[in-house]
Design a protein around this motif. Structure first.
Motif, short mmCIF file in Angstrom:
data_model
loop_
_atom_site.label_atom_id
_atom_site.label_comp_id
_atom_site.label_asym_id
_atom_site.label_seq_id
_atom_site.Cartn_x
_atom_site.Cartn_y
_atom_site.Cartn_z
N UNK A 104 8.11 3.92 -14.09
CA UNK A 104 6.70 3.90 -13.76
C UNK A 104 6.41 2.71 -12.86
N UNK A 105 5.98 3.00 -11.64
CA UNK A 105 5.65 1.95 -10.67
C UNK A 105 4.29 1.37 -11.03
N UNK A 106 4.26 0.08 -11.41
CA UNK A 106 3.00 -0.51 -11.87
C UNK A 106 1.94 -0.53 -10.77
N UNK A 107 2.38 -0.63 -9.51
CA UNK A 107 1.40 -0.67 -8.42
C UNK A 107 0.70 0.67 -8.24
N UNK A 108 1.38 1.75 -8.60
CA UNK A 108 0.79 3.09 -8.47
C UNK A 108 0.10 3.53 -9.77
N UNK A 109 0.34 2.79 -10.85
CA UNK A 109 -0.21 3.16 -12.16
C UNK A 109 -0.88 1.94 -12.81
N UNK A 110 -1.81 1.35 -12.06
CA UNK A 110 -2.43 0.10 -12.52
C UNK A 110 -3.18 0.27 -13.84
#
Length: 107
Positions: free
Chosen positions: A58-64
């Protein structure tokens, strides 16, 4: 971004973690070397698990919103969910054998 699209990412997450098999979540960011270094390790873990579990990056920048809801601070942050419950969580790099050993406890 409307509420609907936000909601769907959270409800999709809900569906992911309702699994009867363990789900290893890896919260990472492309700019974070420690977390991108984990990608080959996670591939090994996924290969060892086969269909007995899942590994999801899970990319944190895309799933803030999700990252904030789960209070992800350090990267990488790894979590294992089973039946919708978080059963294990750790920040920082882990080696494949450790992760496989922990996942095996929940299979």
């Amino acid at each position: 971004m409307t509420n609907e699209s936000k909601h769907s990412s959270m409800s999709k997450f809900g569906e992911l973690i309702e699994s009867k098999t363990p789900v290893l979540l890896d919260f990472y960011a492309e700019w974070n070397e420690q977390s991108t270094a984990m990608h080959p390790v996670l591939r090994d873990v996924a290969a060892a698990l086969g269909d007995k579990g899942k590994v999801i990056k899970i990319d944190v920048d895309k799933n803030k919103e999700l990252s904030q809801a789960l209070r992800v601070k350090g990267l990488p942050t790894l979590m294992i969910y089973k039946n919708g419950e978080m059963v294990w969580r750790q920040s920082g790099e882990q080696d494949a054998n450790t992760l496989i050993g922990i996942l095996n406890e929940y299979i």
